[in-house]
Design a protein around this motif. Structure first.
Motif, mmCIF file in Angstrom:
data_model
loop_
_atom_site.group_PDB
_atom_site.id
_atom_site.type_symbol
_atom_site.label_atom_id
_atom_site.label_comp_id
_atom_site.label_asym_id
_atom_site.label_seq_id
_atom_site.Cartn_x
_atom_site.Cartn_y
_atom_site.Cartn_z
ATOM 1 N N ARG A 193 19.407 -56.743 -37.288
ATOM 2 C CA ARG A 193 18.071 -56.481 -37.813
ATOM 3 C C ARG A 193 17.926 -56.748 -39.309
ATOM 4 O O ARG A 193 16.816 -56.858 -39.817
ATOM 5 C CB ARG A 193 17.679 -55.025 -37.526
ATOM 6 C CG ARG A 193 17.200 -54.794 -36.113
ATOM 7 C CD ARG A 193 16.891 -53.318 -35.870
ATOM 8 N NE ARG A 193 16.206 -53.123 -34.622
ATOM 9 C CZ ARG A 193 16.789 -53.119 -33.428
ATOM 10 N NH1 ARG A 193 18.090 -53.326 -33.350
ATOM 11 N NH2 ARG A 193 16.072 -52.932 -32.331
ATOM 12 N N HIS A 194 19.047 -56.836 -40.000
ATOM 13 C CA HIS A 194 18.999 -57.027 -41.445
ATOM 14 C C HIS A 194 19.615 -58.341 -41.884
ATOM 15 O O HIS A 194 19.653 -58.631 -43.084
ATOM 16 C CB HIS A 194 19.717 -55.867 -42.146
ATOM 17 C CG HIS A 194 19.223 -54.515 -41.734
ATOM 18 N ND1 HIS A 194 17.973 -54.052 -42.068
ATOM 19 C CD2 HIS A 194 19.807 -53.537 -40.980
ATOM 20 C CE1 HIS A 194 17.801 -52.836 -41.555
ATOM 21 N NE2 HIS A 194 18.883 -52.509 -40.898
ATOM 22 N N THR A 195 20.081 -59.145 -40.923
ATOM 23 C CA THR A 195 20.817 -60.370 -41.260
ATOM 24 C C THR A 195 20.242 -61.556 -40.512
ATOM 25 O O THR A 195 20.397 -61.673 -39.291
ATOM 26 C CB THR A 195 22.312 -60.223 -40.901
ATOM 27 O OG1 THR A 195 22.826 -59.003 -41.451
ATOM 28 C CG2 THR A 195 23.099 -61.408 -41.431
ATOM 29 N N PRO A 196 19.546 -62.466 -41.221
ATOM 30 C CA PRO A 196 19.019 -63.653 -40.548
ATOM 31 C C PRO A 196 20.145 -64.605 -40.176
ATOM 32 O O PRO A 196 21.255 -64.536 -40.726
ATOM 33 C CB PRO A 196 18.099 -64.265 -41.606
ATOM 34 C CG PRO A 196 18.710 -63.846 -42.909
ATOM 35 C CD PRO A 196 19.281 -62.468 -42.666
ATOM 36 N N ALA A 197 19.855 -65.485 -39.234
ATOM 37 C CA ALA A 197 20.880 -66.406 -38.762
ATOM 38 C C ALA A 197 20.274 -67.768 -38.474
ATOM 39 O O ALA A 197 19.104 -67.883 -38.107
ATOM 40 C CB ALA A 197 21.549 -65.857 -37.502
ATOM 41 N N ILE A 198 21.095 -68.778 -38.659
ATOM 42 C CA ILE A 198 20.765 -70.127 -38.206
ATOM 43 C C ILE A 198 21.791 -70.494 -37.150
ATOM 44 O O ILE A 198 22.999 -70.449 -37.405
ATOM 45 C CB ILE A 198 20.790 -71.137 -39.363
ATOM 46 C CG1 ILE A 198 19.809 -70.717 -40.462
ATOM 47 C CG2 ILE A 198 20.454 -72.541 -38.863
ATOM 48 C CD1 ILE A 198 19.832 -71.617 -41.675
ATOM 49 N N SER A 199 21.323 -70.821 -35.972
ATOM 50 C CA SER A 199 22.230 -71.136 -34.866
ATOM 51 C C SER A 199 22.606 -72.605 -34.929
ATOM 52 O O SER A 199 21.736 -73.479 -34.938
ATOM 53 C CB SER A 199 21.561 -70.815 -33.528
ATOM 54 O OG SER A 199 21.210 -69.455 -33.446
ATOM 55 N N THR A 200 23.898 -72.858 -34.969
ATOM 56 C CA THR A 200 24.380 -74.236 -35.085
ATOM 57 C C THR A 200 24.958 -74.767 -33.782
ATOM 58 O O THR A 200 25.277 -75.946 -33.693
ATOM 59 C CB THR A 200 25.449 -74.339 -36.184
ATOM 60 O OG1 THR A 200 26.554 -73.485 -35.851
ATOM 61 C CG2 THR A 200 24.882 -73.926 -37.528
#
Length: 464
Positions: A193-200
């Protein structure tokens, strides 16, 4: 171009209006897999095209052999990059309806004991809430600056939840119009909930429906029992043979093209402090059921699977009926990794089934989509810009992860349009997509809008 801060302030000020627009979209039961909802799918497409047109996009509803697509264009500054944003307006069926705590197409704002709020409705997270975060970011940019920091094409599909049968013909027929420098795909999650992510990385997918047939009609189990083949028993035995006691798939050639996880990738995943106990505990489970000797992250991100998604045969209504069914069927899906070939997996599964059929039984198969796994380059300049922009918005820096799910359009963008994709979404792991009581966190909806504003600024070179 006006300061990014004014765009962010506009998003903050107009959050309630944005929620109202999302609510109207969520009320439309755009279930793509059920023909009874075809008119609702068109209504959702027309709603979105009208909204984009009102912002200043050149938007239109495009007919296909199935549900329509929405395509919208907006110019950007001279020399700015061109981005293609993809989302889907169709949703999953709502069954079992009795497990919903509120009607699935009557959006509800639910406040939790910790004070957070969530939007509960079918499609809130998958994918209407997600795609509206991008549209709202564009709306705020237009309101504050009169333009966008990039040239933007928006492409919204209406068949993602039903195998995307019209997608590839549409991409081929409209390739020149849809070409861009990079694609933005929102159908993904954050790390927490506090950590954005980019899926590779994404696993691929093969879907199959198998029907086992025996007698020419249903049989009385007292009169024929013991003498007649029972398709339910035959099917159950074949399905049980697909896994061994260690959780490995026994279909010959299934692991062709599957490599071991590289040590450097394993180290990155280990640093995420992932809790297997919490991951399984949130759904009432405790023991990993996949391949023995593999971590849960490895099982769901980097290992192939065979799963049974539905099985039926004979009498399944109330009460009891002593019948030997004439046929039984199952829906089976395979998640693929690395260089596994979807066509070879499909053929191997069919051979596995037919080679185990006893006398008087036959098998029929129906394909339900197929796509290879995707691995995006870690050194992409688009990736670094987007990662920095996301890190500015959230409490924790953005991380790069893989996904256990499949988004076939990412592979099609690469193969048919020659475009890499940035997979950026703001869903949470407990959003209950495809399940009753699907929800989208209000924080995801709000900060998702702000995040896309930052990403557009960064990609367009206007951040700061």
């Amino acid at each position: 171009m006006a300061n990014l801060d004014s765009v962010l302030a506009c998003l903050d000020l107009n959050l309630d209006r944005a929620l109202g627009r999302l609510t109207e979209l969520l009320k439309i039961p755009s279930i793509s897999t059920d023909p009874a909802y075809a008119a609702d799918c068109r209504r959702a497409a027309e709603y979105l095209a009208g909204d984009l047109d009102a912002i200043g996009f050149d938007a239109s509803v495009r007919d296909t052999d199935g549900h329509p697509m929405v395509v919208a264009h907006h110019d950007g500054p001279s020399g700015a990059p061109h981005v293609l944003f993809y989302g889907h307006y169709d949703v999953q069926p709502v069954d079992p309806l009795e497990l919903w705590e509120s009607p699935p197409f009557e959006p509800t704002i639910r406040e939790m004991p910790d004070g957070t709020k969530r939007i509960v409705a079918r499609g809130s997270a998958d994918d209407k809430g997600q795609l509206m975060t991008f549209i709202e970011a564009c709306r705020a940019y237009k309101a504050e600056t009169g333009g966008l920091p990039c040239k933007v094409t928006i492409f919204l599909e209406g068949e993602e939840e039903s195998g995307s049968p019209s997608l590839n013909p549409f991409l081929d027929a409209n390739r020149a119009e849809l070409l861009a420098d990079v694609a933005l795909v929102c159908d993904t999650n954050m790390w927490d909930r506090h950590t954005p992510a980019i899926s590779t990385g994404l696993r691929g997918l093969v879907g199959e429906e198998v029907t086992i047939k025996a007698a020419s009609r249903d049989l009385h189990s007292g009169y024929f029992g013991g003498a007649a083949q029972n398709p339910i028993r035959v099917l159950a035995k074949i399905l049980a043979d697909i896994h061994d006691d260690d959780g490995r798939v026994t279909i010959p050639g299934f692991y062709d093209g599957v490599d071991e996880l590289p040590d450097d990738v394993r180290a990155i995943w280990d640093s995420l402090n992932f809790s297997e106990t919490d991951f399984l505990g949130q759904v009432g489970l405790s023991v990993p059921a996949g391949e023995k000797g593999r971590s849960v992250l490895e099982q769901v991100w980097a290992r192939p699977t065979a799963e049974f998604n539905g099985i039926s045969g004979g009498y399944t209504g109330e009460g009891f009926k002593t019948v030997i069914a004439a046929e039984a069927f199952a829906k089976v899906s395979f998640r693929l990794v690395f260089r596994q070939d979807p066509a070879r997996i499909r053929a191997a599964f069919r051979e596995f089934v037919t080679s185990r059929l006893p006398a008087d039984c036959a098998a029929e198969f129906a394909p339900h989509g197929g796509s290879p796994a995707i691995q995006l380059p870690f050194d992409s300049p688009w990736l670094e810009k987007a990662r920095g922009a996301l890190s500015e918005e959230w409490p924790n820096p953005a991380v790069m992860i893989s996904m256990g799910g499949s988004i076939p359009v990412v592979g099609e963008f690469k193969d048919r349009l020659g475009m890499e994709s940035l997979l950026i979404g703001f869903g949470c792991g407990d959003d209950r997509i495809h399940s009753p009581n699907e929800k989208y966190e209000m924080t995801s909806f709000h900060k998702g809008q702000r995040s896309w504003a930052r990403v557009l600024a960064a990609l367009g070179g206007a951040a700061g």
